[in-house]
Write a protein that holds these residues in place. Structure first.
Motif, PDB file in Angstrom:
ATOM      1  N   THR A 391       0.837  -1.202   0.000  1.00 21.75           N
ATOM      2  CA  THR A 391       0.000   0.000   0.000  1.00 21.75           C
ATOM      3  C   THR A 391       0.871   1.251   0.000  1.00 21.75           C
ATOM      4  O   THR A 391       2.077   1.213   0.290  1.00 21.75           O
ATOM      5  N   LYS A 392       0.234   2.382  -0.311  1.00 17.35           N
ATOM      6  CA  LYS A 392       0.959   3.651  -0.344  1.00 17.35           C
ATOM      7  C   LYS A 392       1.431   4.059   1.051  1.00 17.35           C
ATOM      8  O   LYS A 392       2.496   4.669   1.204  1.00 17.35           O
ATOM      9  N   ASP A 393       0.657   3.729   2.075  1.00 13.90           N
ATOM     10  CA  ASP A 393       1.084   4.064   3.433  1.00 13.90           C
ATOM     11  C   ASP A 393       2.372   3.323   3.799  1.00 13.90           C
ATOM     12  O   ASP A 393       3.275   3.891   4.429  1.00 13.90           O
ATOM     13  N   GLU A 394       2.457   2.057   3.413  1.00 11.97           N
ATOM     14  CA  GLU A 394       3.685   1.307   3.703  1.00 11.97           C
ATOM     15  C   GLU A 394       4.884   1.899   2.973  1.00 11.97           C
ATOM     16  O   GLU A 394       5.966   2.036   3.556  1.00 11.97           O
ATOM     17  N   LEU A 395       4.697   2.280   1.707  1.00 15.69           N
ATOM     18  CA  LEU A 395       5.803   2.876   0.953  1.00 15.69           C
ATOM     19  C   LEU A 395       6.207   4.216   1.549  1.00 15.69           C
ATOM     20  O   LEU A 395       7.405   4.554   1.594  1.00 15.69           O
ATOM     21  N   ASP A 396       5.244   5.003   2.018  1.00 18.84           N
ATOM     22  CA  ASP A 396       5.581   6.291   2.644  1.00 18.84           C
ATOM     23  C   ASP A 396       6.358   6.073   3.944  1.00 18.84           C
ATOM     24  O   ASP A 396       7.306   6.819   4.251  1.00 18.84           O
ATOM     25  N   GLN A 397       5.959   5.094   4.709  1.00 19.66           N
ATOM     26  CA  GLN A 397       6.693   4.817   5.944  1.00 19.66           C
ATOM     27  C   GLN A 397       8.117   4.356   5.647  1.00 19.66           C
ATOM     28  O   GLN A 397       9.075   4.766   6.327  1.00 19.66           O
ATOM     29  N   ILE A 398       8.275   3.521   4.634  1.00 19.46           N
ATOM     30  CA  ILE A 398       9.635   3.073   4.262  1.00 19.46           C
ATOM     31  C   ILE A 398      10.460   4.268   3.789  1.00 19.46           C
ATOM     32  O   ILE A 398      11.643   4.396   4.124  1.00 19.46           O
ATOM     33  N   SER A 399       9.835   5.166   3.011  1.00 20.61           N
ATOM     34  CA  SER A 399      10.550   6.352   2.539  1.00 20.61           C
ATOM     35  C   SER A 399      10.989   7.236   3.701  1.00 20.61           C
ATOM     36  O   SER A 399      12.089   7.786   3.714  1.00 20.61           O
ATOM     37  N   THR A 400      10.126   7.387   4.702  1.00 23.29           N
ATOM     38  CA  THR A 400      10.487   8.193   5.878  1.00 23.29           C
ATOM     39  C   THR A 400      11.660   7.579   6.628  1.00 23.29           C
ATOM     40  O   THR A 400      12.573   8.299   7.075  1.00 23.29           O
ATOM     41  N   LEU A 401      11.643   6.262   6.772  1.00 17.98           N
ATOM     42  CA  LEU A 401      12.759   5.601   7.446  1.00 17.98           C
ATOM     43  C   LEU A 401      14.066   5.774   6.680  1.00 17.98           C
ATOM     44  O   LEU A 401      15.127   6.020   7.279  1.00 17.98           O
ATOM     45  N   VAL A 402      14.006   5.666   5.370  1.00 16.17           N
ATOM     46  CA  VAL A 402      15.216   5.822   4.558  1.00 16.17           C
ATOM     47  C   VAL A 402      15.765   7.234   4.670  1.00 16.17           C
ATOM     48  O   VAL A 402      16.979   7.439   4.802  1.00 16.17           O
ATOM     49  N   LYS A 403      14.898   8.212   4.633  1.00 15.37           N
ATOM     50  CA  LYS A 403      15.344   9.602   4.769  1.00 15.37           C
ATOM     51  C   LYS A 403      16.025   9.844   6.114  1.00 15.37           C
ATOM     52  O   LYS A 403      17.038  10.550   6.200  1.00 15.37           O
ATOM     53  N   SER A 404      15.481   9.278   7.154  1.00 13.58           N
ATOM     54  CA  SER A 404      16.093   9.464   8.476  1.00 13.58           C
ATOM     55  C   SER A 404      17.424   8.743   8.583  1.00 13.58           C
ATOM     56  O   SER A 404      18.337   9.204   9.271  1.00 13.58           O
ATOM     57  N   ALA A 405      17.547   7.592   7.905  1.00 13.03           N
ATOM     58  CA  ALA A 405      18.770   6.802   8.021  1.00 13.03           C
ATOM     59  C   ALA A 405      19.946   7.433   7.283  1.00 13.03           C
ATOM     60  O   ALA A 405      21.091   7.313   7.723  1.00 13.03           O
ATOM     61  N   VAL A 406      19.687   8.109   6.161  1.00 13.42           N
ATOM     62  CA  VAL A 406      20.783   8.655   5.347  1.00 13.42           C
ATOM     63  C   VAL A 406      21.038  10.126   5.619  1.00 13.42           C
ATOM     64  O   VAL A 406      21.957  10.708   5.035  1.00 13.42           O
ATOM     65  N   GLY A 407      20.260  10.746   6.464  1.00 14.47           N
ATOM     66  CA  GLY A 407      20.455  12.176   6.719  1.00 14.47           C
ATOM     67  C   GLY A 407      19.938  13.028   5.570  1.00 14.47           C
ATOM     68  O   GLY A 407      20.676  13.837   4.998  1.00 14.47           O
ATOM     69  N   TYR A 408      18.683  12.843   5.230  1.00 19.98           N
ATOM     70  CA  TYR A 408      18.078  13.535   4.096  1.00 19.98           C
ATOM     71  C   TYR A 408      18.011  15.032   4.369  1.00 19.98           C
ATOM     72  O   TYR A 408      17.639  15.485   5.453  1.00 19.98           O
ATOM     73  N   ASP A 409      18.402  15.833   3.367  1.00 13.32           N
ATOM     74  CA  ASP A 409      18.361  17.295   3.461  1.00 13.32           C
ATOM     75  C   ASP A 409      17.691  17.824   2.197  1.00 13.32           C
ATOM     76  O   ASP A 409      18.249  17.727   1.087  1.00 13.32           O
ATOM     77  N   GLU A 410      16.502  18.360   2.355  1.00 16.90           N
ATOM     78  CA  GLU A 410      15.756  18.847   1.188  1.00 16.90           C
ATOM     79  C   GLU A 410      16.414  20.070   0.574  1.00 16.90           C
ATOM     80  O   GLU A 410      16.405  20.251  -0.655  1.00 16.90           O
ATOM     81  N   LYS A 411      17.006  20.942   1.402  1.00 19.59           N
ATOM     82  CA  LYS A 411      17.670  22.129   0.872  1.00 19.59           C
ATOM     83  C   LYS A 411      18.867  21.757  -0.006  1.00 19.59           C
ATOM     84  O   LYS A 411      19.226  22.510  -0.912  1.00 19.59           O
ATOM     85  N   ARG A 412      19.471  20.641   0.292  1.00 14.37           N
ATOM     86  CA  ARG A 412      20.643  20.200  -0.477  1.00 14.37           C
ATOM     87  C   ARG A 412      20.244  19.599  -1.815  1.00 14.37           C
ATOM     88  O   ARG A 412      21.074  19.385  -2.693  1.00 14.37           O
ATOM     89  N   GLY A 413      18.982  19.300  -2.003  1.00 14.84           N
ATOM     90  CA  GLY A 413      18.516  18.718  -3.255  1.00 14.84           C
ATOM     91  C   GLY A 413      18.502  17.208  -3.251  1.00 14.84           C
ATOM     92  O   GLY A 413      18.524  16.593  -4.336  1.00 14.84           O
ATOM     93  N   ASP A 414      18.450  16.559  -2.083  1.00 13.84           N
ATOM     94  CA  ASP A 414      18.447  15.099  -2.015  1.00 13.84           C
ATOM     95  C   ASP A 414      17.130  14.543  -2.554  1.00 13.84           C
ATOM     96  O   ASP A 414      16.066  15.169  -2.435  1.00 13.84           O
ATOM     97  N   LYS A 415      17.219  13.333  -3.148  1.00 13.97           N
ATOM     98  CA  LYS A 415      16.049  12.653  -3.693  1.00 13.97           C
ATOM     99  C   LYS A 415      16.013  11.220  -3.192  1.00 13.97           C
ATOM    100  O   LYS A 415      17.030  10.543  -3.177  1.00 13.97           O
ATOM    101  N   VAL A 416      14.834  10.783  -2.795  1.00 17.16           N
ATOM    102  CA  VAL A 416      14.610   9.415  -2.335  1.00 17.16           C
ATOM    103  C   VAL A 416      13.388   8.874  -3.053  1.00 17.16           C
ATOM    104  O   VAL A 416      12.293   9.458  -2.971  1.00 17.16           O
ATOM    105  N   GLU A 417      13.571   7.765  -3.785  1.00 17.88           N
ATOM    106  CA  GLU A 417      12.481   7.131  -4.515  1.00 17.88           C
ATOM    107  C   GLU A 417      12.328   5.694  -4.023  1.00 17.88           C
ATOM    108  O   GLU A 417      13.284   4.920  -4.044  1.00 17.88           O
TER     109      GLU A 417
END
Length: 562
Positions: A391-417
């Motif tokens: 489901t989309k909720d599961e994919l969103d939760q996985i995306s949130t975990l990945v962003k937290s694990a790699v130190g996601y910075d939106e200002k820097r232009g990072d992308k997570v798919e």
């Protein structure tokens, strides 16, 4: 004896040749079994030897009377198991094996009285190279090493000196190689042991001709680029493993694949900053100057005379009237210090500018309840499983975990798919770990026992299936030939030979004649004399079972009569 010779003649040259070849083959086979059984079992003494070490060790063992075996490639030497400890002590006493390199023990040898300084310098260089090679060989991934040092000497009347350099050859244990950190460790190890040698001047290659270190100066742009690529690759692999391990705990191991691409800046920046703050004023120093001056010159009377101007006369003071001027000056100087900030900043290379992360996640598989069992299905048939996307909720939760694990910075232009797609099915087999033992015994020992048992079984089969039939054939042929000859003599007309008790014919035709035997005698119109019916029956059986031998006997009779 004559019947045996006749039997051999009847076999023919082809059969005799095959029998001789079989006999000599069996003889060689039994000799091989005897030698193989009596040979002691050998144990590996040393492996991975150089040709020089193998030659010296073989000579020492031969002089000591120790049985040894050298492999075909000359890198392994084996001795009987009982002589392993003795052989190692003997070789250690002689300083073997020394892996083809000579260390500082070269100076333990007796030096000639006329040794020149050049020879002494060469020996010192050889000793240093040998010690470095031995030290490098102790690394787990390194099987052997050779070190070549170039230590140029300063020429006379020359101010410049060529820098020292070194080259290292590594014989690695496996094709996986060694890491860049270990290569740098070897460079620093060699450089620290040689005077005026920089780590960047040490070149390293492996047995495959792969260049592990160029041995150039640190200013080399290509070396810097390689180091940058290694750092970026290490960083990307670390993030990839972190993502796959974390997400795999949710969707299952083997059901997630991640790829990280990092855009990193490897520029080294040095910044010096000096700033002043006018609001921060501090009195640094104060200087005060005070100057006072007075003019006391008085006014005189209008009468001008010589006596009024003579000094020291009492009348002069009374005649003077007060007058003059006074001057006063005050000066104050104050120095202020303005606030100043000095900042020196050095930014190390390897800063992350942008991250691009792609995560592929497999779906879930559930049993298809709508599937119907086929008519020809087996008893253990199970319903197939069908793919269910996440489901989309599961994919969103996985995306949130990945962003937290790699130190996601939106200002820097990072992308997570994070993409959910079914994985291709692949047949996987569990590969068992290789074990060199079987039932608690080494495989080499079991192979030796199996080989001995096989040779023994083959020997028994040859005895039972080859030698025994040949012996029986010879015995039967000889016995039949003798019996036929004696029966023929008894059947000859006018034969009056009296058979002796215990003779072969007596044993075949019966004992001495008695009353019961005379009753079994029959009269034959074609043959003069009397014979037993049992003897006639035996002769008929011999003729039926051995027609070739019967023909040979008849031919002999015909030749004798002729």
């Amino acid at each position: 004896m004559d019947s045996l010779i006749e039997t051999l003649k009847n076999l023919g040259p082809g059969r005799l040749a095959m029998m001789l070849l079989t006999f000599f083959g069996l003889l060689i086979f039994f000799i091989f079994i005897a030698v193989r059984s009596s040979a002691p079992s050998l144990t590996l003494l040393y492996g991975g030897l150089s040709s020089t070490d193998a030659t010296e060790m073989a000579a020492k063992l031969e002089n000591a009377g120790v049985t040894y075996s050298l492999s075909e490639d000359g890198t392994k030497i084996s001795v009987p198991h009982k002589d392993v400890a003795k052989s190692r002590l003997l070789l250690a006493q002689e300083g073997l094996p020394h892996q083809g390199s000579m260390g500082y023990e070269i100076f333990d040898q007796k030096q000639s009285f006329g040794a020149t300084s050049f020879q002494q310098n060469i020996n010192a260089l050889r000793a240093l190279e040998g010690e470095l090679a031995r030290t490098i060989s102790t690394i787990d991934q390194v099987k052997g090493a050779r070190v070549h040092l170039v230590l140029p000497t300063r020429e006379l009347f020359s101010r410049e000196q060529q820098p020292a350099s070194a080259s290292v050859f590594l014989n690695l244990r496996n094709s996986a190689g060694i890491g860049q950190e270990q290569v740098q460790a070897i460079q620093h190890l060699v450089a620290s042991a040689v005077p005026q040698l920089k780590p960047s001047r040490v070149a390293i290659i492996d047995q495959g001709g792969n260049l592990l270190a160029r041995g150039e100066d640190d200013s080399d742009a290509s070396a810097t680029a390689r180091n940058s690529a290694d750092l970026r690759q290490t960083y990307e692999l670390r993030l990839t493993r972190s993502i796959e391990d974390m997400v795999g705990r949710i969707v299952g191991y083997g059901k997630v694949r991640a790829n990280v691409t990092a855009d990193m800046n490897f520029d080294t920046v040095t910044q010096n900053k000096e700033s002043y703050d006018p609001d921060q004023q501090v009195v640094r120093s104060t200087q005060t100057v005070e100057d006072n001056s007075a003019d006391n010159s008085g006014a005189t009377n209008s009468t001008v005379a010589v006596q009024n101007n003579l000094p020291g006369l009492p009348n002069n003071a009374s005649s003077t009237t007060p007058g003059g001027s006074k001057t006063a000056r005050n000066e104050e100087t104050t120095n202020y210090e303005i606030g100043k900030t000095v900042e020196n900043m050095v930014r190390e290379s390897g800063s992350v500018q942008k991250l691009s992360i792609a995560v592929l996640v497999d779906g879930s598989y559930v049993t298809d309840t709508a599937a119907q069992k086929p008519k020809d299905a087996k008893a253990d048939w199970q319903a197939p499983k069908k793919y269910m996307p996440r489901t989309k909720d599961e994919l969103d939760q996985i995306s949130t975990l990945v962003k937290s694990a790699v130190g996601y910075d939106e200002k820097r232009g990072d992308k997570v798919e994070v993409v959910n797609m079914p994985f291709a099915e692949s047949d996987t087999y569990d590969t068992p770990l290789k074990d060199d033992t079987l039932f608690g015994f080494a495989k080499a020992d079991l192979l030796g026992v199996a080989e001995t048992l096989t040779l023994s079984v083959v020997a028994v089969l040859i005895i039972l299936l080859v030698l025994r039939p040949l012996a029986v054939h010879f015995a039967v042929s000889t016995r039949n030939a003798i019996a036929s000859a004696q029966d023929d003599q008894s059947l000859l007309p006018g034969s009056q030979q009296q058979q002796l008790p215990g003779s072969p014919v007596t044993g075949m035709l019966g004992g001495p004649q008695s009353q019961s035997e005379l009753e079994s005698m029959i009269d034959m119109s074609s043959v003069e004399g009397k014979v037993k019916a049992s003897s006639v029956q035996k002769i008929s059986e011999l003729v039926t079972n051995h027609p070739n031998e019967t023909v040979s006997v008849i031919r002999q009779w015909m030749s004798q009569e002729g």
